[in-house]
Design an enzyme around this catalytic site. Structure first.
Site, PDB file in Angstrom:
ATOM      1  N   MET A  94      -8.732   8.097  -0.360  1.00  0.00           N
ATOM      2  CA  MET A  94      -9.581   8.472   0.778  1.00  0.00           C
ATOM      3  C   MET A  94     -10.162   9.860   0.536  1.00  0.00           C
ATOM      4  O   MET A  94      -9.429  10.777   0.144  1.00  0.00           O
ATOM      5  CB  MET A  94      -8.736   8.481   2.054  1.00  0.00           C
ATOM      6  CG  MET A  94      -8.124   7.132   2.372  1.00  0.00           C
ATOM      7  SD  MET A  94      -7.062   7.213   3.826  1.00  0.00           S
ATOM      8  CE  MET A  94      -6.489   5.518   3.866  1.00  0.00           C
TER       9      MET A  94
ATOM     10  N   ASP B  23      -4.514   3.537  -2.090  1.00  0.00           N
ATOM     11  CA  ASP B  23      -5.586   3.873  -1.150  1.00  0.00           C
ATOM     12  C   ASP B  23      -6.146   5.268  -1.372  1.00  0.00           C
ATOM     13  O   ASP B  23      -5.495   6.258  -1.047  1.00  0.00           O
ATOM     14  CB  ASP B  23      -5.042   3.793   0.289  1.00  0.00           C
ATOM     15  CG  ASP B  23      -4.927   2.369   0.778  1.00  0.00           C
ATOM     16  OD1 ASP B  23      -3.870   2.004   1.318  1.00  0.00           O
ATOM     17  OD2 ASP B  23      -5.912   1.611   0.613  1.00  0.00           O
TER      18      ASP B  23
ATOM     19  N   MET C  98     -11.927   4.346  -0.800  1.00  0.00           N
ATOM     20  CA  MET C  98     -12.615   4.612   0.459  1.00  0.00           C
ATOM     21  C   MET C  98     -13.319   5.938   0.271  1.00  0.00           C
ATOM     22  O   MET C  98     -12.910   6.990   0.784  1.00  0.00           O
ATOM     23  CB  MET C  98     -11.602   4.642   1.632  1.00  0.00           C
ATOM     24  CG  MET C  98     -11.078   3.259   1.961  1.00  0.00           C
ATOM     25  SD  MET C  98      -9.545   3.241   2.872  1.00  0.00           S
ATOM     26  CE  MET C  98      -8.377   3.381   1.498  1.00  0.00           C
TER      27      MET C  98
ATOM     28  N   HIS D  17      -8.106   0.995  -4.172  1.00  0.00           N
ATOM     29  CA  HIS D  17      -9.050   0.802  -3.049  1.00  0.00           C
ATOM     30  C   HIS D  17      -9.741   2.132  -2.785  1.00  0.00           C
ATOM     31  O   HIS D  17      -9.135   3.053  -2.233  1.00  0.00           O
ATOM     32  CB  HIS D  17      -8.246   0.337  -1.824  1.00  0.00           C
ATOM     33  CG  HIS D  17      -9.073   0.155  -0.588  1.00  0.00           C
ATOM     34  ND1 HIS D  17      -8.481   0.005   0.654  1.00  0.00           N
ATOM     35  CD2 HIS D  17     -10.410   0.095  -0.389  1.00  0.00           C
ATOM     36  CE1 HIS D  17      -9.442  -0.141   1.571  1.00  0.00           C
ATOM     37  NE2 HIS D  17     -10.617  -0.085   0.958  1.00  0.00           N
TER      38      HIS D  17
ATOM     39  N   SER E 269       0.847  -1.197   0.000  1.00  0.00           N
ATOM     40  CA  SER E 269       0.000   0.000   0.000  1.00  0.00           C
ATOM     41  C   SER E 269       0.881   1.245   0.000  1.00  0.00           C
ATOM     42  O   SER E 269       1.616   1.494   0.968  1.00  0.00           O
ATOM     43  CB  SER E 269      -0.887   0.025   1.252  1.00  0.00           C
ATOM     44  OG  SER E 269      -1.352   1.354   1.484  1.00  0.00           O
TER      45      SER E 269
ATOM     46  N   ASP F 153      -6.501  -6.404   4.368  1.00  0.00           N
ATOM     47  CA  ASP F 153      -5.853  -5.092   4.332  1.00  0.00           C
ATOM     48  C   ASP F 153      -5.880  -4.417   5.698  1.00  0.00           C
ATOM     49  O   ASP F 153      -6.939  -4.090   6.219  1.00  0.00           O
ATOM     50  CB  ASP F 153      -6.647  -4.238   3.317  1.00  0.00           C
ATOM     51  CG  ASP F 153      -6.104  -2.858   3.141  1.00  0.00           C
ATOM     52  OD1 ASP F 153      -6.757  -2.064   2.431  1.00  0.00           O
ATOM     53  OD2 ASP F 153      -5.026  -2.550   3.693  1.00  0.00           O
TER      54      ASP F 153
ATOM     55  N   MET G  36     -11.447  -5.800   5.448  1.00  0.00           N
ATOM     56  CA  MET G  36     -10.625  -4.815   6.162  1.00  0.00           C
ATOM     57  C   MET G  36     -10.313  -5.353   7.556  1.00  0.00           C
ATOM     58  O   MET G  36     -11.223  -5.690   8.325  1.00  0.00           O
ATOM     59  CB  MET G  36     -11.361  -3.482   6.272  1.00  0.00           C
ATOM     60  CG  MET G  36     -11.492  -2.726   4.962  1.00  0.00           C
ATOM     61  SD  MET G  36      -9.923  -2.429   4.159  1.00  0.00           S
ATOM     62  CE  MET G  36      -9.137  -1.329   5.332  1.00  0.00           C
TER      63      MET G  36
ATOM     64  N   HIS H 226      -1.125  -1.451  -4.243  1.00  0.00           N
ATOM     65  CA  HIS H 226      -2.391  -1.075  -3.587  1.00  0.00           C
ATOM     66  C   HIS H 226      -2.424   0.438  -3.411  1.00  0.00           C
ATOM     67  O   HIS H 226      -1.516   1.038  -2.823  1.00  0.00           O
ATOM     68  CB  HIS H 226      -2.477  -1.780  -2.233  1.00  0.00           C
ATOM     69  CG  HIS H 226      -3.804  -1.659  -1.559  1.00  0.00           C
ATOM     70  ND1 HIS H 226      -4.898  -2.403  -1.913  1.00  0.00           N
ATOM     71  CD2 HIS H 226      -4.194  -0.860  -0.539  1.00  0.00           C
ATOM     72  CE1 HIS H 226      -5.919  -2.080  -1.124  1.00  0.00           C
ATOM     73  NE2 HIS H 226      -5.522  -1.147  -0.281  1.00  0.00           N
TER      74      HIS H 226
ATOM     75  N   GLY I 226       1.305  -1.984   4.188  1.00  0.00           N
ATOM     76  CA  GLY I 226       1.823  -0.636   3.955  1.00  0.00           C
ATOM     77  C   GLY I 226       3.057  -0.400   4.814  1.00  0.00           C
ATOM     78  O   GLY I 226       4.196  -0.468   4.327  1.00  0.00           O
TER      79      GLY I 226
HETATM   80  C1  DX5 Z   1      -6.295   1.737   5.447  1.00  0.00           C
HETATM   81  C2  DX5 Z   1      -5.828   1.296   4.067  1.00  0.00           C
HETATM   82  C3  DX5 Z   1      -4.753   0.245   4.138  1.00  0.00           C
HETATM   83  C4  DX5 Z   1      -3.497   0.727   4.867  1.00  0.00           C
HETATM   84  C5  DX5 Z   1      -2.631  -0.452   5.213  1.00  0.00           C
HETATM   85  O1  DX5 Z   1      -7.495   2.449   5.317  1.00  0.00           O
HETATM   86  O2  DX5 Z   1      -6.895   0.750   3.323  1.00  0.00           O
HETATM   87  O3  DX5 Z   1      -4.411  -0.189   2.819  1.00  0.00           O
HETATM   88  O4  DX5 Z   1      -2.795   1.615   4.037  1.00  0.00           O
HETATM   89  O5  DX5 Z   1      -1.552   0.034   5.974  1.00  0.00           O
HETATM   90  P1  DX5 Z   1      -0.832  -0.889   7.086  1.00  0.00           P
HETATM   91  O6  DX5 Z   1      -0.353  -2.108   6.335  1.00  0.00           O
HETATM   92  O7  DX5 Z   1       0.282   0.000   7.573  1.00  0.00           O
HETATM   93  O8  DX5 Z   1      -1.849  -1.209   8.099  1.00  0.00           O
HETATM   94 ZN    ZN Z   2      -6.353  -0.225   1.421  1.00  0.00          ZN
END
Ligand code: DX5
Ligand code: ZN
Length: 219
Positions: free
Chosen positions: A37, A35, A68, A66, A8, A175, A137, A33, A197
């Site tokens: 947001m 992310d 969100m 992904h 990520s 994730d 998640m 990946h 990540g």
């Molecule tokens: C959180 C994201 C994840 C996050 C994972 O909302 O969807 O992809 O970046 O990060 P780690 O692996 O550090 O938990």
């Molecule tokens: Zn994610």
């Protein structure tokens, strides 16, 4: 079913993002990946189409986006144009999940559906045959670096049973809070796409990716 690592980039150093992406690809991570947001569906704001567009061609990894994002159907075309290969939306964020998945497929992408820790696996039942991947998640979406929620393992197992009962070979992605120390039990529970990540981008990226790939290949 092949086990895949999806680093990520939320945890990457954006001063040297291209170089860090290449390090993950060169050491075997098949997906990237991404992310997104929006500050509405989740409290944070991250990045969107311009950044995705700017990293096209850096590697040959699958762009695993992904979303969100509230009402993601509004952005399906834009993310396809920016380079998404696989577009995952949150069940909780869609007015009409079927229309959203249809839109993703009509734009030529694979579709993923994600559920937050508080959403039961059964909520996916009506659309189990409508997506190529399901994302469980294992943290509350919105931030990297959180602790893995142990109850996620039961949700992965339940989803795996549901898919097997329906003879569906959709991927199960997990994730949030996944490290070298707990990735084995996530794989054993039935996941085959692992998002990481902090565990990848903090420290030596090449070494971290190789560590994950060693475990993914063994399981
Ligand atoms: C959180 C994201 C994840 C996050 C994972 O909302 O969807 O992809 O970046 O990060 P780690 O692996 O550090 O938990
Ligand atoms: Zn994610």
């Amino acid at each position: 079913m092949k086990n895949i690592l999806a680093p990520s980039i939320l945890s990457a150093d954006f001063k040297v993002l291209g170089e860090q992406i290449r390090q993950t690809a060169d050491n075997g991570a098949g997906y990237l990946h991404f992310d997104v947001m929006d500050g509405m569906f989740v409290p944070s704001i991250s990045f969107g189409m311009p950044v995705l567009k700017s990293i096209q061609g850096v590697s040959r990894q699958v762009m695993d986006v992904h979303l969100m994002v509230t009402e993601p159907i509004r952005y399906v075309e834009a993310f396809q144009e920016a380079g998404a290969d696989l577009l995952t939306v949150h069940l909780e964020a869609c007015e009409d999940i079927q229309a959203t998945l249809d839109k993703i497929h009509s734009c030529g992408m694979k579709a993923g559906v994600s559920i937050k820790p508080g959403t039961p696996v059964d909520a996916l039942y009506p659309i189990l045959d409508q997506a190529e991947m399901f994302l469980i998640m294992s943290v509350e979406p919105g931030f990297g670096g959180q602790a893995f929620i142990p109850q996620s393992l039961n949700k992965i197992r339940d989803l795996k049973v549901l898919l097997e009962e329906k003879k569906l070979d959709s991927d199960i992605e997990v994730d949030g809070g996944i490290y070298l120390t707990n990735v084995g039990e996530v794989l054993s529970a039935g996941a085959n796409v692992i998002v990481a990540g902090s565990a990848v981008f903090h420290g030596d990226i090449g070494e971290n990716v190789r560590g994950f790939m060693e475990i993914l290949k063994k399981n």
